[in-house]
Design a protein around this motif. Sequence first.
Motif, short mmCIF file in Angstrom:
data_model
loop_
_atom_site.label_atom_id
_atom_site.label_comp_id
_atom_site.label_asym_id
_atom_site.label_seq_id
_atom_site.Cartn_x
_atom_site.Cartn_y
_atom_site.Cartn_z
N TRP A 5 0.83 -1.21 0.00
CA TRP A 5 0.00 0.00 0.00
C TRP A 5 0.86 1.25 0.00
O TRP A 5 0.46 2.28 -0.54
CB TRP A 5 -0.98 0.01 1.18
CG TRP A 5 -0.32 -0.03 2.53
CD1 TRP A 5 -0.05 -1.12 3.28
CD2 TRP A 5 0.16 1.08 3.27
NE1 TRP A 5 0.57 -0.78 4.45
CE2 TRP A 5 0.71 0.58 4.47
CE3 TRP A 5 0.19 2.45 3.05
CZ2 TRP A 5 1.29 1.39 5.43
CZ3 TRP A 5 0.76 3.27 4.01
CH2 TRP A 5 1.30 2.74 5.19
N ALA A 8 1.91 1.92 -3.60
CA ALA A 8 0.78 2.47 -4.36
C ALA A 8 0.52 3.92 -3.97
O ALA A 8 0.22 4.76 -4.82
CB ALA A 8 -0.46 1.61 -4.11
N TYR A 9 0.62 4.22 -2.67
CA TYR A 9 0.42 5.59 -2.17
C TYR A 9 1.44 6.54 -2.78
O TYR A 9 1.11 7.62 -3.28
CB TYR A 9 0.51 5.58 -0.65
CG TYR A 9 0.69 6.91 0.01
CD1 TYR A 9 -0.29 7.89 -0.06
CD2 TYR A 9 1.86 7.20 0.71
CE1 TYR A 9 -0.13 9.11 0.56
CE2 TYR A 9 2.03 8.42 1.33
CZ TYR A 9 1.04 9.37 1.25
OH TYR A 9 1.20 10.59 1.86
N GLU A 11 3.11 6.15 -5.53
CA GLU A 11 2.84 6.27 -6.96
C GLU A 11 1.72 7.27 -7.22
O GLU A 11 1.79 8.06 -8.16
CB GLU A 11 2.47 4.91 -7.55
CG GLU A 11 3.65 3.97 -7.69
CD GLU A 11 3.25 2.59 -8.18
OE1 GLU A 11 2.04 2.36 -8.45
OE2 GLU A 11 4.14 1.73 -8.29
N GLU A 12 0.68 7.24 -6.39
CA GLU A 12 -0.42 8.20 -6.54
C GLU A 12 0.04 9.63 -6.29
O GLU A 12 -0.38 10.56 -6.98
CB GLU A 12 -1.58 7.84 -5.61
CG GLU A 12 -2.35 6.62 -6.01
CD GLU A 12 -2.98 6.74 -7.39
OE1 GLU A 12 -3.52 7.82 -7.71
OE2 GLU A 12 -2.94 5.75 -8.14
N LYS A 15 1.85 10.68 -9.35
CA LYS A 15 0.89 11.00 -10.41
C LYS A 15 0.26 12.37 -10.18
O LYS A 15 0.06 13.14 -11.12
CB LYS A 15 -0.22 9.94 -10.47
CG LYS A 15 0.21 8.62 -11.05
CD LYS A 15 -0.97 7.65 -11.03
CE LYS A 15 -0.55 6.25 -11.40
NZ LYS A 15 -1.68 5.29 -11.31
N LEU A 16 -0.06 12.67 -8.92
CA LEU A 16 -0.63 13.98 -8.59
C LEU A 16 0.35 15.10 -8.92
O LEU A 16 -0.02 16.11 -9.52
CB LEU A 16 -1.02 14.05 -7.11
CG LEU A 16 -1.49 15.41 -6.61
CD1 LEU A 16 -2.81 15.78 -7.25
CD2 LEU A 16 -1.59 15.40 -5.10
#
Length: 124
Positions: A5, A8-9, A11-12, A15-16
């Motif tokens: 997790w 993934a966090y 990576e987000e 992306k932001l």
Amino acid sequence: MTPQWSVAYREEVLKLATWCSENNLALNTKKTKEIIVDFRRHSTDLAPLYINGEGVERVHTFRFLGVFISDNISWTVNTTAIIKKAQQRLYFLRVLRKHNLDSSLLLTFYRASIESLLTYCITV
């Protein structure tokens, strides 16, 4: 080993940051806060978060739209802050009453300055 997790966090967040730069928006990392809500018994200590090479401050409590949010989802900090503000405003209400202000004006003052404070974000 980094938890799934967490990857993934991060990576987000990346992306932001990419989306913001593509859309001519700037992320102010000095004002950005990171709060981790983790109720596991054995929580892992995570590496600091970086956006555009700048570290993001990790906090246990922060204020968002006038409401204090804490990492343990406890309302203690928020309730304490509201009580402190309400007590300060109640003092002014007592001073006005002491000077024999009309009761309708006292009620108006109470609703505008104290009741509004106590009922703000009450649905949360």
